[in-house]
Design an enzyme around this catalytic site. Structure first.
Site, PDB file in Angstrom:
ATOM      1  N   TYR A  13       0.885  -1.097  -0.012  1.00 15.43           N
ATOM      2  CA  TYR A  13      -0.044   0.127  -0.005  1.00 15.43           C
ATOM      3  C   TYR A  13       0.802   1.167   0.118  1.00 15.43           C
ATOM      4  CZ  TYR A  13      -3.516   3.435   1.673  1.00 15.43           C
ATOM      5  OH  TYR A  13      -4.461   4.431   1.926  1.00 15.43           O
ATOM      6  N   ASP A  60       9.131   3.079  -0.247  1.00 14.26           N
ATOM      7  CA  ASP A  60       8.131   3.717   0.792  1.00 14.26           C
ATOM      8  C   ASP A  60       8.313   3.440   2.105  1.00 14.26           C
ATOM      9  OD1 ASP A  60       6.180   4.482   1.933  1.00 14.26           O
ATOM     10  OD2 ASP A  60       4.451   3.681   0.358  1.00 14.26           O
ATOM     11  N   LYS A  66       4.071   9.432   8.848  1.00 14.97           N
ATOM     12  CA  LYS A  66       3.901   8.923  10.097  1.00 14.97           C
ATOM     13  C   LYS A  66       4.768   9.420  11.345  1.00 14.97           C
ATOM     14  CE  LYS A  66       1.741   4.878   8.134  1.00 14.97           C
ATOM     15  NZ  LYS A  66       0.199   4.628   8.563  1.00 14.97           N
TER      16      LYS A  66
HETATM   17  N1  PLP Z   1       2.778   4.320   2.196  1.00 14.59           N
HETATM   18  C1  PLP Z   1       2.510   3.267   3.197  1.00 14.59           C
HETATM   19  C2  PLP Z   1       3.475   2.305   3.330  1.00 14.59           C
HETATM   20  C3  PLP Z   1       1.524   3.313   4.264  1.00 14.59           C
HETATM   21  O1  PLP Z   1       1.473   2.329   5.117  1.00 14.59           O
HETATM   22  C4  PLP Z   1       0.923   4.464   4.083  1.00 14.59           C
HETATM   23  C5  PLP Z   1      -0.252   4.605   5.323  1.00 14.59           C
HETATM   24  O2  PLP Z   1      -0.576   3.642   5.948  1.00 14.59           O
HETATM   25  C6  PLP Z   1       0.737   5.372   3.241  1.00 14.59           C
HETATM   26  C7  PLP Z   1       1.829   5.337   2.290  1.00 14.59           C
HETATM   27  C8  PLP Z   1      -0.081   6.737   3.038  1.00 14.59           C
HETATM   28  O3  PLP Z   1      -0.047   7.437   4.028  1.00 14.59           O
HETATM   29  P1  PLP Z   1      -0.879   8.411   4.483  1.00 14.59           P
HETATM   30  O4  PLP Z   1      -1.996   7.596   5.341  1.00 14.59           O
HETATM   31  O5  PLP Z   1      -0.410   9.303   5.609  1.00 14.59           O
HETATM   32  O6  PLP Z   1      -1.623   9.010   3.445  1.00 14.59           O
END
Ligand code: PLP
Length: 426
Positions: A147, A242, A270
């Site tokens: 994700y 990511d 985060k």
């Molecule tokens: N990338 C990863 C690996 C994530 O786990 C998340 C959210 O959980 C995101 C991107 C997206 O972040 P946000 O929820 O702050 O938009």
């Protein structure tokens, strides 16, 4: 054990449903997969959260990752208060943004330049645009069950939230967008090679969670990340890590420090906001210099680099940086949690698999294709005052506040819940 009273949560949910789609501002909070009543929370302190009915829970969600120091850490709260008193936002540069960028680029050396955003979704979305702008290519390659937030081109076979709801992607993502996203299985280097053999000269970037933490937790196979690095080098594609979850959670230098791989672009979120809305993306200078105002790739944000968020994030990163052995401490906590779960499961004839690394853990029931065992276990733990992620596909998070007493309390709850689960299954 009698059912926990959650009247106030139930009433709030009724009100919420009248004015918020599904009553929630992010789908997994609705407990759709696990059933039962989502709790509304009022207060958090250390490893504990208190709902609006005054029930107390040990929290293993940590706001989905940001709260690595636990709830309301005194240094973070003090920094937020001090920053807020100076004004909430300027829409112009402020010193804390510079300090944050210096800290990030120091701790994650592959990030020579970094741009702040207000969410992880923005960070990954902009990283993709930047990679396309840099390479002049259209396609991106991602891995199923990873994700990367909910921008259109990344919402294709994308992990936990979607898996929890049992849907393949998202309505509203148009085909011409989805078509540009190639998807292969995580840890399958041969599949990546095949895709590159077919489309290599049109692939702008590979985007990957270096530890997949949105389909439970999957560690990268030994050859996987080095293999991705080599393929990107061979085809002049951009390697995007990511690290929205793994950044500062598995090590100060993120997963890329642990696996000794330099990404071209890294996405963060985060933890760097200390609990306030945040994201960031950064990487090689020649790529980041393509961004406006220096270059032709546009990206912007009204609240990007917000001074209160920066204060919370800097305070968090400094505690992580200045506390000796903090990742060992986190690893001890995540090991204790997973060990207590697997032992309690085994004692009750239930097979559980688990994995953990520093502040991150995952566990999964063996032979539980519909997640029925997980869902029951989730509800039992909730009744016993332990708040796990309300989905079998989500990772678990520990904080520095998960001390010996909290872990012992968790182990007792796990014993009782697996015993109850065994009875229910018998
Ligand atoms: N990338 C990863 C690996 C994530 O786990 C998340 C959210 O959980 C995101 C991107 C997206 O972040 P946000 O929820 O702050 O938009």
């Amino acid at each position: 054990m009698s059912d926990t009273v959650v009247t106030n949560s139930i009433n709030l949910m009724q009100r919420a449903k009248a004015v918020i789609p599904g009553g929630v501002n992010s789908p997994v909070r609705a407990f759709k997969a696990v059933g039962g009543h989502p709790r509304f929370f009022q207060r958090g302190e250390g490893a504990y959260m208190y709902d609006v009915d005054q029930n107390c829970y040990i929290d293993y969600v940590g706001s989905w990752g940001p709260l690595i120091l636990g709830h309301a850490h005194p240094q973070v709260i003090a920094a937020v208060k001090a920053a807020a008193q100076q004004g909430l936002s300027f829409g112009a540069p402020s010193p804390a943004e510079v300090e944050m960028a210096e800290l990030i680029t120091h701790l994650m050396p592959s990030m020579e330049l970094v741009r702040m955003t207000s969410s992880g979704t923005e960070a990954t979305m902009c990283a993709i645009r930047l990679a396309r702008g840099f390479t002049g290519r259209k396609k991106i390659l991602k891995f199923d069950s990873c994700y990367h937030g909910h921008s259109d081109s990344l919402l294709v076979k994308s992990g936990s939230g979607i898996l929890t709801l049992g849907i393949a992607g998202s309505a509203g993502v148009i085909e011409v967008t989805a078509e540009q996203t190639l998807v292969v299985p995580y840890n399958d280097l041969a599949a990546v090679q095949q895709m590159f053999a077919a489309y290599g000269n049109d692939i702008a970037a590979i985007i990957v969670e270096p530890i997949a933490a949105n389909n439970n937790v999957i560690m990268p196979a030994a050859e996987f990340l080095p293999g991705l690095r080599a393929i990107c080098d061979q085809y002049n594609s951009v390697l995007i890590f990511d690290e929205v979850i793994t950044g500062f959670r598995v090590a100060l230098g993120g997963a890329q420090e642990i696996y000794s791989i330099n990404a071209d672009i890294t996405c963060l979120g985060k933890i760097i906001g200390g609990g306030l809305p945040v994201g960031a993306f950064g990487g090689r200078k020649e790529i980041l210099e393509m961004l406006a105002p220096l270059g032709p790739v546009y990206q912007a944000g009204t609240l990007s680099g917000n001074p209160v968020t920066m204060a919370a994030g800097i305070a968090t990163l400094k505690v992580l940086q200045n506390t000796p052995n903090i990742y060992q401490q986190l690893h001890h906590a995540s090991t204790q949690v997973t060990a207590s779960f697997t032992a309690a499961a085994k004692d009750n004839g239930i097979q559980l698999q688990s994995t953990c690394l520093n502040g991150l853990f995952g566990f999964a029931f063996v032979n539980d294709p519909q997640n029925q065992m997980f869902n029951k276990f989730f509800q039992l733990m909730l009744q016993h005052g332990v708040y796990l992620a309300p989905s079998a596909f989500e990772a678990g998070f520990v904080s520095t506040a998960h001390d010996a007493a909290v872990l012992a309390e968790t182990a007792v709850a796990a014993q009782q819940c697996f015993a109850a689960l065994q009875l229910a299954e018998a």
